[in-house]
Structures are given as structure tokens and as C-alpha cells.
Design a protein around this motif. Sequence first.
Motif, PDB file in Angstrom:
ATOM      1  N   TYR A  33       0.814  -1.193   0.000  1.00 40.15           N
ATOM      2  CA  TYR A  33       0.000   0.000   0.000  1.00 40.15           C
ATOM      3  C   TYR A  33       0.853   1.250   0.000  1.00 40.15           C
ATOM      4  N   GLY A  35      -0.079   5.543   0.803  1.00 45.67           N
ATOM      5  CA  GLY A  35      -1.144   6.484   1.151  1.00 45.67           C
ATOM      6  C   GLY A  35      -0.790   7.871   0.659  1.00 45.67           C
ATOM      7  N   GLU A  37      -2.220  12.014   0.909  1.00 43.02           N
ATOM      8  CA  GLU A  37      -3.220  13.018   1.252  1.00 43.02           C
ATOM      9  C   GLU A  37      -3.761  13.532  -0.070  1.00 43.02           C
ATOM     10  N   LEU A  66      -4.312   4.249  -0.549  1.00 41.87           N
ATOM     11  CA  LEU A  66      -5.143   4.875   0.473  1.00 41.87           C
ATOM     12  C   LEU A  66      -5.302   6.349   0.154  1.00 41.87           C
ATOM     13  N   ALA A  68      -6.038   9.282   1.702  1.00 46.98           N
ATOM     14  CA  ALA A  68      -6.010   9.549   3.141  1.00 46.98           C
ATOM     15  C   ALA A  68      -6.754  10.838   3.473  1.00 46.98           C
ATOM     16  N   HIS A  71      -6.494  11.901   7.178  1.00 44.62           N
ATOM     17  CA  HIS A  71      -5.161  12.472   7.414  1.00 44.62           C
ATOM     18  C   HIS A  71      -5.046  13.892   6.844  1.00 44.62           C
ATOM     19  N   ILE A 141       6.934  15.245   7.827  1.00 44.88           N
ATOM     20  CA  ILE A 141       5.685  15.434   7.094  1.00 44.88           C
ATOM     21  C   ILE A 141       5.083  16.798   7.404  1.00 44.88           C
ATOM     22  N   TYR A 154      -1.848  11.821  13.784  1.00 39.42           N
ATOM     23  CA  TYR A 154      -1.605  11.473  12.377  1.00 39.42           C
ATOM     24  C   TYR A 154      -0.699  10.245  12.192  1.00 39.42           C
ATOM     25  N   GLN A 158      -1.589   6.380  10.796  1.00 36.11           N
ATOM     26  CA  GLN A 158      -0.868   5.773   9.665  1.00 36.11           C
ATOM     27  C   GLN A 158      -0.342   4.388  10.090  1.00 36.11           C
ATOM     28  N   ASP A 161      -3.289   1.944  10.136  1.00 34.78           N
ATOM     29  CA  ASP A 161      -3.786   1.648   8.779  1.00 34.78           C
ATOM     30  C   ASP A 161      -3.071   0.452   8.179  1.00 34.78           C
ATOM     31  N   GLN A 176       8.571   9.397   4.582  1.00 36.48           N
ATOM     32  CA  GLN A 176       7.654   8.615   5.420  1.00 36.48           C
ATOM     33  C   GLN A 176       8.402   7.642   6.334  1.00 36.48           C
TER      34      GLN A 176
HETATM   35  C1  NAL Z   1       0.207   7.979   3.936  1.00 33.29           C
HETATM   36  C2  NAL Z   1      -0.373   9.168   4.220  1.00 33.29           C
HETATM   37  C3  NAL Z   1      -1.407   9.230   5.122  1.00 33.29           C
HETATM   38  C4  NAL Z   1      -1.873   8.098   5.719  1.00 33.29           C
HETATM   39  C5  NAL Z   1      -1.314   6.887   5.424  1.00 33.29           C
HETATM   40  C6  NAL Z   1      -1.783   5.712   6.016  1.00 33.29           C
HETATM   41  C7  NAL Z   1      -1.211   4.531   5.705  1.00 33.29           C
HETATM   42  C8  NAL Z   1      -0.171   4.507   4.822  1.00 33.29           C
HETATM   43  C9  NAL Z   1       0.300   5.652   4.241  1.00 33.29           C
HETATM   44  C10 NAL Z   1      -0.261   6.843   4.524  1.00 33.29           C
HETATM   45  C11 NAL Z   1       0.099  10.402   3.541  1.00 33.29           C
HETATM   46  C12 NAL Z   1       1.520  10.681   3.830  1.00 33.29           C
HETATM   47  C13 NAL Z   1       1.961  12.019   3.221  1.00 33.29           C
HETATM   48  N1  NAL Z   1       1.804  10.681   5.241  1.00 33.29           N
HETATM   49  O1  NAL Z   1       2.829  12.648   3.780  1.00 33.29           O
HETATM   50  O2  NAL Z   1       1.444  12.391   2.181  1.00 33.29           O
END
Ligand code: NAL
Length: 326
Positions: A33, A35, A37, A66, A68, A71, A141, A154, A158, A161, A176
Motif C-alpha cells: 500500500y 497512502g 493526502e 489509500l 487519506a 489524514h 511530514i 496522524y 498511519q 492503517d 515517510q
Molecule cells: C500515507 C499518508 C497518510 C496516511 C497513510 C496511512 C497509511 C499509509 C500511508 C499513509 C500520507 C503521507 C503524506 N503521510 O505525507 O502524504
Amino acid sequence: MDAYELLTRNVEEVVTDEEVRDLAADPEGKRAYVGYEPSGVLHLGHLLTANKLIDLQEAGMEVVVLLADVHAYLNEKGSFEEIRATAEQMKAQFLAYGLEEAQTEFVYGSEFQLEEEYTLDLHHLERETTMNRAQRAMAEIQGDETAKVSHLVYPLMQTLDIEYLDLDLAVGGLDQRKVHMLAREKLPELEYDVRPAIHTPIVADLTSGEGKMSSSEGISISMEDSTADLEEKINSAFCPPTRDPEGDLENPVLELFEYHVFPRFDEVVVERPEKYGGDLTYEAYEDLAADLESGELHPADAKGTLAASLDELIAPGREKLRELRD
Ligand code: NAL
């Protein structure tokens, strides 16, 4: 290319190599996966992780994207309605870019993150995590010293998830990594399994070769750039005739060839008039980088080819965005 190579090519970090080797031994149907935003328009940062998702699909894995939304809400990116609308556009752009629809599942965070069981697990994780630990995980982040409580929740969400989406592998940009390290530390404390992670590199700022390319400052390249925008941006890029400029500098033109162009094309052709030596054809990034260093390939010719290649990659998504807006 074997599965291990597909999983790990062009990645900056693998956590841990042994776990990823186990996964590569039997990747069929395993779930990775990433994720995001939601934001209206994809930029090269999104596409760098998308290239890795395409590699994983080629290895036989399923990909969970995802969207998000919760988030993004925690990170003050808009109202839920606004965030949802941009998420739908994002989905269409990913498919246009080349993710395999049959191997991709798009999930909104709000589909499961507001359930009772998730919420109770989240509170459990809040009890297990110091504010200091959560803030450190979030530093890259959110990145300022005035963290709100939402910014501490936040990275905990994550973390959860990864368990709730039933994943075998977490993928993300290098920014990340601290959240993924928090997840590796905390999931076992809740008696959940640790998952491996792979992190893609962060491309340097296009005009200076310093720091990171970002959508908020400096020049960035996005799905809505026209052919002329791309030519202009790439033309102004920093491209010394070496892959290792002095100090902390990078060569962003070579980075874009390495991470964005070569993974998606079998060969790259630099078109040149006969009087300048005629066309050059490259099957591997290394050969192009070596020619730039030796002087065989002029930076201006490299830039022209880079702009044309990026244009070809983003054209379907640009078209999709236009359709959605009409
Ligand atoms: C990535 C983001 C937000 C929630 C998550 C949940 C599970 C896996 C990945 C995820 C976005 C990321 C960003 N933190 O900075 O865009």
C-alpha cells in the motif's frame, strides 16, 4: 527482471532486506500500500511512488492506494467535501498514468478509520506512545515546532492503517520513513505483525540541485503542465555534466532520467541532427549518465529528451484532468 529486483530497483531504503526477500520469493497476490493526502493534481513526487507501484504490480502484487482523507483533514488541507472531490481526481490520474485497474484497490481512509474498533485501537496506541515519540515521527511530514494534537494522532493512524488494510508491504517516499519506523516499533506492542517497508528517493530541487523538489516552493512538475511548461522548466534545470556535483548538490536532470524515465521506457532516444553526431539510443540509465559525464551527450540534448519523455508520461493524466474539469 526478477521479483526482488522489481521490488527494490530505484529504492533508497529497504526495511528490512531479509523481509523483502521473503516477500519477493512469493509476491503473487500480496498486498502493498501507499497512502496519499488527496490533492487535486499529481506531481512528480506522487509519480515516483506510482512507478514503484507499477513495478510491484508487474511482480504480481496487488496495490492498495489509500486516499487519506482523514489524514488530510488532520493536516488542515481543507473540508471533507473539498478533500473528497480532489481524491476522485487523483484516482483518475493514477489510472491514466498506468496503474493496472485490476490490481489496484482505492480506499478512502474515512471508510474504516471512523469505526468503533479502529477508534478504540487508536486510543490504545495513544496510551502506548509518548508525545515526544509521535512528534519525532511526524517531523518530516508536518515539519514545524508548533505541532498540534492532530499532528501527533496522524502518525498513529498511519501506523494502524497498515494493520487495518491487511498489508504485506508499506511503500512511501523517504519522508515517510520515521512513521514507518514508528509502525514497526508499535504494531507488535498491540500484538499485530511488523511489515516491511520500501522508501523511494526524494528528487532534488530542479533549479538548484539542492534539498528536495517540492510542490510548495521552487519549481515542481505536475500532471497539468503543458508541453511548453515542461520544456521551459526542464530547460532551466541545473544540469552540470556530472552525476556527482560538488558538496550536497545533485543532478536533478539525471535523477529524473533515473527515477522517472528509464523505469517506464524500454529505450530512450536522444534525437540529434547528423552534423552533431546523429541520434543516441539508450537502454539503460547508466549509459546515458556516462555519456553526459564524458561529454558525448550535451546537457541541452539531455534536457530536450527529458522534457519530451516526461510529456509522454503525463499526457494521459493531463487529458483526464481536462475531461474532469469540462
Ligand atoms: C500515507 C499518508 C497518510 C496516511 C497513510 C496511512 C497509511 C499509509 C500511508 C499513509 C500520507 C503521507 C503524506 N503521510 O505525507 O502524504
